[in-house]
Write an enzyme that holds these catalytic residues in place. Structure first.
Site, short mmCIF file in Angstrom:
data_model
loop_
_atom_site.label_atom_id
_atom_site.label_comp_id
_atom_site.label_asym_id
_atom_site.label_seq_id
_atom_site.Cartn_x
_atom_site.Cartn_y
_atom_site.Cartn_z
N ILE A 103 -1.37 36.10 135.73
CA ILE A 103 -2.86 35.59 135.98
C ILE A 103 -3.21 36.14 136.98
O ILE A 103 -2.64 36.10 138.07
CB ILE A 103 -2.79 34.14 136.26
CG1 ILE A 103 -2.01 33.32 134.68
CG2 ILE A 103 -4.31 33.50 136.11
CD1 ILE A 103 -2.49 33.72 133.51
N LYS A 104 -4.46 36.97 136.79
CA LYS A 104 -4.96 37.74 137.99
C LYS A 104 -5.98 36.76 138.84
O LYS A 104 -6.83 35.94 138.04
CB LYS A 104 -5.83 38.98 137.38
CG LYS A 104 -4.96 39.84 136.95
CD LYS A 104 -5.77 41.13 136.31
CE LYS A 104 -6.19 42.26 137.69
NZ LYS A 104 -6.78 43.41 136.98
N ILE A 105 -5.88 36.70 140.33
CA ILE A 105 -6.44 35.95 140.99
C ILE A 105 -7.07 37.11 141.94
O ILE A 105 -6.35 37.64 142.60
CB ILE A 105 -5.60 34.87 141.50
CG1 ILE A 105 -5.33 33.75 140.41
CG2 ILE A 105 -6.42 34.13 142.69
CD1 ILE A 105 -4.20 32.75 141.17
N LEU A 133 -4.17 38.77 132.88
CA LEU A 133 -5.24 38.06 132.32
C LEU A 133 -6.03 37.56 133.55
O LEU A 133 -5.39 36.69 134.24
CB LEU A 133 -5.00 37.15 131.31
CG LEU A 133 -6.48 36.34 130.84
CD1 LEU A 133 -7.28 37.19 130.18
CD2 LEU A 133 -6.00 35.33 129.90
#
Length: 358
Positions: free
Chosen positions: A137-139, A106
């Site tokens: 967690i996508k960064i 996400l």
């Protein structure tokens, strides 16, 4: 036994680059898992298509709006719900692979791509809200995002570093991951944090092919992106080897696997499975859009291909530079364009939710 199982046996994991309520509710995700899919990735564009361009979520948007939720709050409720449900479906894969696969990603708001501190706090908040070991967690891998990645890994947050286009950018991400792991070791914390580095492929060919055609160098078209991935994979093997990494690995640290993203074929002149067939290697992930996944299961070829013709790739890289095309500059523009494209998708989605809510 499908080609997805075959590439898994060769050391590559196939993740589906798509999520929607219909995919989950219809049993479609479970069907893909049976065929060999071992993970899922999402991004703002995918959620825009799922939420804004279908009626699947309308009744829930209505209920949330009537409860006084604003657009951002509605978006978060819907996305956390979908990612959480998908993660639960994939949990047996996570368990069976001892935490290698079974992840759902996400993304933090792409509007924060240049805001390091808020990205870190949002990543921690979303990871805690999902409260599952098999989410990432996508960064975005902007300079600020790479710094945020290091802090998140040090804090025990699983991270998918996205929008990587060049070998140099990849190396910065991998080294930031290792620094984050070392910080955990120094604090006597468990270094077993999961991460992937998402390197985009087909967009590089789309950009470079245009420049090559203008210069009459069409013999190089369709080759530069795959060659770039070959160099990135060589860099991966160098970074995650040697005494320093082996000492971390002995304490339980996990490889940050390179993930090949944007692997749908955009040029109809190329094979519809080109960016899967040509990129198979151990300790890698390929996140594949649905149409390409269908094509690969139907007629893709499972074989170790990525490390072939490295000398040819080096010769083509020299020829590209000699022709006056600056690949680093192309990749820098692709990063900026990628962030803006996700920003636009996110803004469009927020606007669509607001309209639906009203």
């Amino acid at each position: 036994m499908t080609t997805l199982h075959e590439i898994f046996n060769l050391g590559q994991s196939a993740w589906l680059d798509y999520i929607s309520r219909d995919l989950i509710a219809s049993g479609g995700l479970a069907d893909w898992i049976a065929k060999g899919v071992v993970g899922v990735t999402t991004n703002p564009s995918i959620f825009e298509g799922a939420i804004a361009k279908t009626s699947d979520y309308d009744s829930e948007v209505k209920s949330l709006a009537e409860a006084g939720k604003n657009s951002s709050e509605i978006y978060e409720v819907l996305t956390l719900q979908e990612v959480g449900t998908a993660a639960d479906i994939l949990k047996p894969v996570y368990d069976k692979t001892n935490g290698l696969d079974g992840y759902v990603s996400l993304e933090v708001s792409p509007l924060l791509a240049s805001d390091r501190d808020t990205t870190v706090s949002e990543a921690k908040r979303l990871f805690k809200a999902l409260n599952r070991p098999n989410v990432m967690i996508k960064i975005p891998a902007t300079p600020e995002g790479i710094s945020a990645l290091e802090e998140c890994i040090a804090s025990g947050v699983n991270v998918n570093s996205t929008l990587i286009f060049s070998e140099e950018q990849y190396a910065q991400v991998a080294e930031a991951y290792i620094r984050g792991v070392k910080a955990r070791v120094e604090k006597n914390l468990d270094p077993k944090v999961s991460s992937v580095a998402s390197v985009f492929v087909s967009r590089v060919d789309s950009a470079v092919d245009k420049l090559l055609t203008e210069k009459g160098k069409t013999d190089l078209c369709g080759k530069i992106a795959t060659d770039s991935i070959k160099f990135t994979y060589e860099r991966f093997k160098k970074i995650f080897s040697g005494s320093e990494w082996e000492a971390l690995e002995a304490k339980g640290a996990k490889l940050q696997r390179p993930l090949w993203a944007s692997t749908g074929t955009k040029n109809k002149a190329y094979s519809d499975t080109k960016y899967v067939d040509d990129l198979i290697a151990p300790h890698t992930v390929n996140t594949i859009p649905p149409a390409t996944m269908v094509a690969f299961v139907d007629h893709g070829k499972a074989a170790l291909t990525l490390e072939k013709d490295l000398d040819g790739a080096k010769a083509r890289a020299k020829e590209l530079a000699d022709s006056g095309i600056d690949l680093k500059a192309v990749c820098a523009k692709l990063l900026a364009d990628g962030v803006e494209a996700f920003n636009n998708a996110f803004r469009s989605l927020m606007s669509s939710i607001e309209v639906k809510a009203k």
